[in-house]
Design an enzyme around this catalytic site. Structure first.
Site, PDB file in Angstrom:
ATOM      1  N   ASP A 223       0.846  -1.195   0.000  1.00 17.93           N
ATOM      2  CA  ASP A 223       0.000   0.000   0.000  1.00 17.93           C
ATOM      3  C   ASP A 223       0.880   1.243   0.000  1.00 17.93           C
ATOM      4  OD1 ASP A 223      -2.375  -1.323  -0.008  1.00 17.93           O
ATOM      5  OD2 ASP A 223      -3.037  -0.656   1.966  1.00 17.93           O
ATOM      6  N   LEU A 224       0.528   2.210  -0.839  1.00 20.12           N
ATOM      7  CA  LEU A 224       1.174   3.520  -0.747  1.00 20.12           C
ATOM      8  C   LEU A 224       0.599   4.245   0.467  1.00 20.12           C
ATOM      9  CD1 LEU A 224       1.305   4.811  -4.438  1.00 20.12           C
ATOM     10  CD2 LEU A 224       3.092   3.674  -3.129  1.00 20.12           C
ATOM     11  N   ASP A 265      -4.636   2.403  -3.999  1.00 12.76           N
ATOM     12  CA  ASP A 265      -3.228   2.612  -3.643  1.00 12.76           C
ATOM     13  C   ASP A 265      -2.528   1.288  -3.371  1.00 12.76           C
ATOM     14  OD1 ASP A 265      -4.415   1.849  -1.301  1.00 12.76           O
ATOM     15  OD2 ASP A 265      -3.783   3.575  -0.120  1.00 12.76           O
TER      16      ASP A 265
END
Length: 623
Positions: A223-224, A265
């Site tokens: 995940d960003l 994301d």
């Protein structure tokens, strides 16, 4: 059928046979049969029309190499011999579909050096010449070729030219349709923004992975961490650019592993290389290092940040989806324990996450059923034993049982649950404060615990202002209690900015559980607080010459110079109260005075023990 009619294209038999040939192949194309099946049928029908000629269809890759697609009359070993040959002889030796009058070049396999590679194949089948016909796409690029091998040393007759022309035309239609299908599938399975394979492609790829050899593949989910902040601060254009740059960097860092963008994301990486599987920690580190350089996102300089969870196929994983769940569990745990790192799944993690998900489910149901309530524990003066404030503590009702927050704390790691709980607590506290003020209680403040989700989500200020304005209660009656891990744990600028904004609103900030984490007084230079609450662990070990006493005495002196108040938590005995008072600490909280009680008992305590309440009662009694 009479073979003599084939040399006379004007005859009914020849024309009818050619029409049947066309219709058969067009029918397969219309039905959506595979390109390979269509081309095999094309070769068979061609050879039925022209028994003296063998037909084969070969595709041409970007490097100009041939790959057999259909050759039903050639032996398998001969078909394999064609694979990887250069397209040059077949593409350039001649074009038997040229317009009438154009020269047709026939490749003599025995004498022409361009056909040297085909001589062994030709000799085994008694073939002497080849009539090659390249197939080009709309851009003029050769994508396939049809090779017609004749057993006689001759060129094609007029009728044979018609058959070949139709054959090439039908093959071209089939290939164009196949390319359109591939392009549609590519678009359906490609993320338009990052050009990486998308969730649909990932969902197709995962079940194809074999689960019979433990350790043969692994899955990362990533995940960003700062996409939402980027979108909210700089707009979605900057966020889109961040995704593009991050996707490109991730894919390059893990090549040849397959990288997918599977959500807003979220990325997934399937790792199958034996060398890469030997050092998954190193792979994760490469990803984080590759992401780290600042990126120009539409004129905004942003440092991509990510959190990674990973899982390796184990003997207990009978289906690939279980590995996916394990990787998700690892990612969730990585987010909870500290964003920006990598966590690899271990067996006990599944049980931990299962309990967490159960807690989330239970708290969600309690919120829907209005079973979340607030109890209050007093903060009192050591000298007068007057109540100067309260701490609001969340409770959940389960039947006749009151469940403390510690029992469902795991649920608060979920952002949605944490913010929903805080909103409910704030609403209840605001209503209770209004009641106490209406009763004329000389009330000072209530502490409300808030989480990192509350502070970084950007909604806490609005929730507080709305609830307290609706109740008509000034915000200076509110103290927000923040633990060390929230206040200092990850250096989140959003948390620090939120704290500053809330203090500017008139609310005070208490640093809770001081001394149990990694608090440093130097942090107070950047984000100051109004109250420090000394953790119970120090109070439990108080003695005249103890390290705990030395720390408490030093902290009291420093806090006094900084204008910060000190509250000692977990005060359970009179000896502890006296020692703290001797050290200069004036306020405490703990079972010595009262456990956490419901609002009715809290009201009774305030009426009797709130600061100045006794003085007022005495004045009133004297008349």
């Amino acid at each position: 059928m009479d073979r003599s009619g084939y040399d006379q294209p004007g005859t009914v038999d020849a024309g009818g046979a050619l029409l049947l040939f066309q219709n058969a192949i067009l029918g397969m194309i219309a039905k959506g049969d595979t390109l390979a099946a269509t081309c095999v049928r094309l070769c068979i029908e061609f050879e039925r029309l022209l028994p003296d000629v063998i037909c084969s269809v070969l595709t041409v890759d970007a490097d100009g190499c041939l790959h057999p697609l259909a050759a039903p009359s050639l032996a398998l070993r001969d078909v394999r011999a064609l694979d990887g040959l250069s397209v040059e002889p077949l593409a350039k030796a001649g074009d038997c579909t040229a317009p009438s009058g154009a020269k047709v070049v026939v490749g003599d396999i025995e004498t022409d050096p361009r056909w040297a590679a085909l001589r062994p194949l030709a000799a085994s089948h008694g073939l002497h010449v080849c009539w090659p016909s390249p197939i080009v796409d709309a851009d003029g690029v050769t994508v396939a070729t049809i090779a017609f091998y004749c057993r006689a040393r001759r060129g094609p007759s007029a009728f044979e030219r018609d058959v070949v022309r139709n054959c090439v035309y039908l093959c071209q239609i089939a290939i164009e349709r196949h390319q359109r299908v591939i392009e549609r599938e590519r678009r359906a399975n490609t993320d338009a923004l990052t050009r990486l394979p998308n969730r649909a492609a990932f969902n197709d790829a995962l079940p194809e992975l074999k689960c019979d050899e433990p350790g043969s593949w692994a899955l990362f989910v990533l995940d960003l961490d700062n996409l939402k902040v980027t979108n909210d601060t700089f707009g979605h254009r900057a966020g889109d650019r961040l995704l593009q740059i991050a996707g490109r960097r991730i894919a390059a860092a893990v090549h040849p592993a397959r990288t997918f963008r599977i959500g807003g994301d979220e990325f997934a990486i399937i790792i199958e290389s034996a060398e890469t599987l030997r050092d998954l920690d190193g792979v994760a580190a490469r990803i984080l290092v590759a992401l780290a350089p600042p990126a120009d996102c539409g004129g905004q300089i942003i440092v991509p940040r990510a959190t990674i969870g990973g899982a390796v196929l184990s003997a207990e994983d009978f289906v690939a989806d279980r590995v996916r769940q394990n990787a998700d569990f690892a990612l969730y745990h990585a987010k909870e324990t500290g964003r920006g790192g990598f966590v690899r799944y271990w067996p006990g993690l599944r049980s931990t996450m299962t309990r967490r998900l159960g807690a989330i489910r239970d708290v969600g149901a309690a919120l829907r059923d209005d079973r979340i309530d607030v109890h209050y524990q007093p903060i009192f003066r050591f000298d007068t034993r007057e109540i100067v404030g309260l701490e609001a503590l969340c409770r959940m009702r389960v039947g006749d049982t009151i469940v403390p927050a510690s029992a469902f704390h795991a649920a608060t790691t979920d952002v949605h649950v944490a913010t929903a709980l805080t909103a409910r607590v704030v609403s209840l506290v605001a209503a209770d404060l209004r009641r106490w003020l209406d009763l004329g209680i000389p009330f000072q403040h209530v502490g409300i615990n808030v989480s990192s989700a509350d502070l970084s989500g950007g909604t806490l200020e609005g929730v507080l202002v709305t609830a307290f304005e609706r109740a008509g209660v000034p915000l200076d009656h509110v103290i927000l209690e923040v633990t060390e891990s929230v206040y200092m744990g990850d250096g989140d600028q959003a948390v620090q900015e939120a704290i500053r904004a809330l203090r500017e609103r008139g609310m005070r900030i208490a640093l809770d559980d001081f001394g149990t984490g990694f608090a440093s007084l130097t942090h107070l230079l950047t984000v100051p607080v109004d109250i420090i609450k000394i953790d119970k662990a120090f109070v439990d070990h108080l003695a005249a010459d103890s390290v705990s006493m030395t720390i408490v005495e030093g902290l009291v002196r420093i806090a006094d110079k900084l204008g910060v108040r000190i509250v000692a938590e977990g005060v359970e005995t009179e000896d502890q109260a006296q020692q703290l008072q001797d050290a200069g600490c004036t306020l405490g909280q703990g079972y010595l005075f009262s456990r956490a009680v419901d609002r009715d008992d809290a009201t009774a305590l305030l009426l009797d023990c709130a600061q100045y309440a006794r003085a007022r009662a005495q004045i009133a009694a004297r008349g």
